[in-house]
Scaffold this motif. Structure first.
Motif, short mmCIF file in Angstrom:
data_model
loop_
_atom_site.label_atom_id
_atom_site.label_comp_id
_atom_site.label_asym_id
_atom_site.label_seq_id
_atom_site.Cartn_x
_atom_site.Cartn_y
_atom_site.Cartn_z
N LEU A 1 -1.48 -6.83 -7.73
CA LEU A 1 -0.76 -5.57 -8.54
C LEU A 1 -2.17 -4.83 -8.84
CD1 LEU A 1 1.88 -7.30 -10.99
CD2 LEU A 1 2.06 -5.58 -8.77
N ILE A 2 -3.14 -5.46 -9.42
CA ILE A 2 -4.38 -4.55 -9.70
C ILE A 2 -5.00 -4.12 -8.57
CG2 ILE A 2 -6.66 -4.76 -10.60
CD1 ILE A 2 -5.73 -7.08 -12.38
N ALA A 3 -5.05 -4.70 -7.54
CA ALA A 3 -5.41 -3.93 -6.28
C ALA A 3 -4.70 -2.80 -5.68
CB ALA A 3 -5.64 -4.96 -5.11
N ALA A 4 -3.26 -3.12 -5.78
CA ALA A 4 -2.55 -1.88 -5.45
C ALA A 4 -2.68 -0.62 -6.43
CB ALA A 4 -0.97 -2.38 -5.45
N VAL A 5 -2.75 -1.02 -7.79
CA VAL A 5 -3.15 0.07 -8.79
C VAL A 5 -4.33 0.92 -8.39
CG1 VAL A 5 -3.23 0.64 -11.02
CG2 VAL A 5 -1.58 -0.91 -10.35
N LEU A 6 -5.28 0.17 -8.15
CA LEU A 6 -6.42 0.74 -7.87
C LEU A 6 -6.43 1.65 -6.44
CD1 LEU A 6 -9.08 -2.11 -8.76
CD2 LEU A 6 -8.50 0.00 -9.91
N LEU A 7 -5.93 1.18 -5.60
CA LEU A 7 -5.71 1.76 -4.37
C LEU A 7 -4.98 2.90 -4.39
CD1 LEU A 7 -6.07 1.96 -1.37
CD2 LEU A 7 -4.09 0.29 -1.05
N VAL A 8 -3.66 3.20 -5.33
CA VAL A 8 -2.93 4.18 -5.53
C VAL A 8 -3.75 5.08 -6.29
CG1 VAL A 8 -1.00 4.97 -6.63
CG2 VAL A 8 -0.85 3.05 -5.45
N GLY A 9 -4.67 4.82 -7.29
CA GLY A 9 -5.43 5.87 -7.96
C GLY A 9 -6.66 6.32 -6.96
N VAL A 10 -7.17 5.73 -5.91
CA VAL A 10 -8.24 6.26 -5.14
C VAL A 10 -7.35 7.44 -4.26
CG1 VAL A 10 -9.41 5.79 -3.14
CG2 VAL A 10 -9.70 4.19 -5.20
N VAL A 11 -6.36 6.84 -3.74
CA VAL A 11 -5.81 7.78 -2.69
C VAL A 11 -5.31 9.27 -3.62
CG1 VAL A 11 -3.34 8.52 -1.62
CG2 VAL A 11 -4.60 6.24 -1.54
N VAL A 12 -4.83 9.11 -4.88
CA VAL A 12 -4.44 10.26 -5.79
C VAL A 12 -5.65 11.24 -5.79
CG1 VAL A 12 -3.69 11.11 -7.91
CG2 VAL A 12 -2.37 9.18 -6.73
#
Length: 298
Positions: free
Chosen positions: A250-261
């Motif tokens: 979940l943490i990795a997914a949140v970080l990935l979404v943040g980078v994409v945004v």
């Protein structure tokens, strides 16, 4: 002469002089036939706390509301209600909650209506009638129960993977609390049970089970009354390793979404700036390239 407590019957016979012996034999014969009359609908009553219940007796003889005296008592010698010449007298703690129904008197039926019954009302009740010839119609057994409430569960970490599991509920009469593990193993022998009495005379039970949690597991506590009605609660403990991996994902997914945004925002900003630099100013006009063209235009 009185014939009393013959079997379960109570027979009172009043006679003048002479033929006492013959009448005594007649009383005994009549009592043997009518012992513990079961003409009334039921003699066992199962009621739920705070509900209403009606107890009934069949005296097998016509009753006169104005002349016959009727009394309802418990077998603990506690008076409930007396009816003398049509006037009722109710005794504590039943005052305001009981009523003697007289509609069935012509057919010998006595009925006691009890409102808002409590656990303390449980017991055995008898009907007594002041008549020269009276057969005791038997006893009414009243059992008041309180269904067990939904189980409230809590758990407390004791450190080192140890947990105390608590199940709490109230009801009446007392019912067993059974603990089972996720594989169906019975853990009741390892549980500790504490009971107390509430203001309504219900039994409050708290059952505690100490467990060691090292992997995915579940524990269930179940309370079942004498009618087979159950209430239960389940404690679920997920696998710690799987839970940790789940959180990391979940943490990795949140970080990935943040980078994409962030990248999309930066790309949009750069595109907007390049578009602004390429567009000419709105107030400028194109100057003639050749003086001759200017003169020709004039």
């Amino acid at each position: 002469m009185e014939c009393s407590d013959i079997g379960y019957a109570t027979l009172a016979c009043y006679h003048p002089g002479g033929e006492m012996q013959r009448r005594m034999i007649a009383c005994l014969c009549l009592a043997s036939v009518l012992t513990f009359s079961s003409g009334y609908p039921r003699n066992m009553y199962d009621a739920v706390i705070h509900q209403d219940v009606t107890l009934s007796w069949n005296t097998l003889s016509e009753l006169d509301l104005k002349n016959d005296a009727v009394a309802i008592r418990s077998t603990e010698d506690a008076d409930v209600i007396h009816l003398v010449k049509g006037r009722p007298e109710v005794f504590p703690p039943f005052d305001g909650r009981v009523q003697l129904l007289t509609d069935g008197f012509p057919s010998g039926l006595v009925a006691l209506k009890m409102d808002n019954v409590s656990i303390q009302d449980s017991g055995v009740y008898m009907c007594l009638v002041d008549k020269p010839l009276y057969i005791h119609p038997g006893l009414c057994h009243l059992k008041v129960r309180a269904p067990w409430s939904a189980v409230r569960k809590t758990n407390k970490s004791m450190g080192g993977g140890m947990y105390s599991l608590f199940c709490e509920t109230e009801g009446y009469p007392l019912a067993p609390v059974v603990w089972t593990g996720g594989r169906g193993q019975n853990l009741t022998d390892w549980a500790e049970l504490t009971t107390s009495i509430t203001s309504e005379q219900l039994i409050s039970v708290v059952s505690r089970l100490n467990v060691s949690i090292s992997s995915s597991s579940s524990y269930t506590c179940t309370v079942t009354d004498d009618r087979g009605v159950s209430q239960h609660a389940t404690f679920d403990f997920p696998d710690k390793e799987k839970s940790r991996n789940h959180y990391l994902f979940l943490i990795a997914a949140v970080l990935l979404v943040g980078v994409v945004v962030m990248l999309l925002f930066r790309y949009d900003k750069l595109s907007h700036r390049d578009g602004t630099e390429a567009q000419p100013s709105s107030g400028s006009s194109r100057a003639p390239q050749n003086p001759e063209d200017h003169g020709r235009a004039l």
